[in-house]
Design an enzyme around this catalytic site. Structure first.
Site, PDB file in Angstrom:
ATOM      1  N   ASP A  51       0.819  -1.200   0.000  1.00 25.89           N
ATOM      2  CA  ASP A  51       0.000   0.000   0.000  1.00 25.89           C
ATOM      3  C   ASP A  51       0.860   1.260   0.000  1.00 25.89           C
ATOM      4  OD1 ASP A  51      -2.282  -1.575   0.111  1.00 25.89           O
ATOM      5  OD2 ASP A  51      -2.422  -1.479   2.303  1.00 25.89           O
ATOM      6  N   TYR A 111       6.039  -9.804   6.808  1.00 26.64           N
ATOM      7  CA  TYR A 111       5.963  -8.367   7.087  1.00 26.64           C
ATOM      8  C   TYR A 111       6.424  -8.110   8.521  1.00 26.64           C
ATOM      9  CZ  TYR A 111       3.248  -7.021   2.936  1.00 26.64           C
ATOM     10  OH  TYR A 111       2.836  -6.752   1.655  1.00 26.64           O
TER      11      TYR A 111
END
Length: 257
Positions: A51, A111
């Site tokens: 994102d 992540y």
């Protein structure tokens, strides 16, 4: 011929990895520069979307060069690093098998989300400042409920166009850590001032990690019980979950093949 790219990028200047109608993306910068250097249209495929504002370390992508066009990996790496914005660094370009796919050949992605609880000017750009006391044991008990295959629609951004929201999470945990400027330069800090959340899965939904972190922070603050987090995974919707935390502190840290 197919080539792999290994790169890192600071997501702050970009609207994300993916090519967008408006805004500059990492993918668009790579495609534009490679097309210029090779004299033909080059399409770059990445390991996954990130994102706006989200960072990546050792991100993997691939691109194809038409037959008859010379592409020297070391020369391309040198020229790309000279031309691309400072927020993108190319580490390696290498030839690969024609059936390798940066996205579909990946078996897992990892992540990491960084959080600091004490005001720190050296962490501001890549960590989330959370002033509230946090119970890391409570957050880890809740995070353990993420392990396994679940429908994670409760953490998916509204309007996502994924065919399925099923994901398999292999690892999810919070840890204390000491940033380099604390350990190397003696910056004043106490134990527990810095936390990192690591999560590894076969795939992720849009905004999923940031929504998970926001929900786990609610548990750590005592706003929610650990049982609430389990019920959220089983039966909740996006409106039931916690707020998404800022993207600047999120890093795609590893892609495994």
């Amino acid at each position: 011929m197919r080539f792999t790219l290994r790169l890192s990028y600071n997501g702050a200047p970009f609207c994300g990895w993916q090519l967008q109608k408006t805004g500059t993306s990492v993918q668009s910068e790579l495609q534009k520069t490679l097309s210029m250097l090779l004299g033909c249209d080059i399409s770059v495929t990445g390991a996954g979307r990130t994102d706006a504002g989200v960072n990546a370390v050792n991100y993997i992508a691939h691109f194809d060069v038409p037959d008859g066009i010379q592409a020297d990996p070391e020369f391309l790496k040198y020229k790309l690093n000279a031309i691309l914005p400072k927020a993108i660094a190319i580490h390696e370009i290498a030839p690969t098998d024609g059936d390798f796919h940066a996205r579909f050949s990946a078996v897992s992605r990892e992540y990491r989300y960084f959080l600091h609880r004490k005001k720190d000017p050296f962490m501001e750009n890549f960590s989330y400042f959370c002033v509230y006391p946090l119970d890391i044991d409570r957050m880890n008990r809740a995070a353990a409920m993420l392990i396994g295959e679940h429908d994670f629609k409760c953490f998916e951004k509204t309007g996502g166009n994924n065919l399925t929201s099923l994901c398999t999470v292999y690892e999810a945990k919070w840890e204390y850590y000491s940033p380099a400027h604390v350990s190397l330069m003696g910056y004043t800090a106490e134990s527990g001032d810095y936390l990192v959340f690591t999560i590894r899965a076969n795939r992720f939904l849009r905004n999923m990690v940031r929504a998970i972190v926001g929900s786990l922070i609610d548990v750590g603050r005592g706003k929610r019980e650990t049982e609430w987090f389990g019920n959220l995974i089983m039966n909740g919707s996006r409106s039931d979950a916690g707020e998404s935390v800022p993207g600047k502190a999120l890093f795609l840290s590893e892609v495994s093949y």
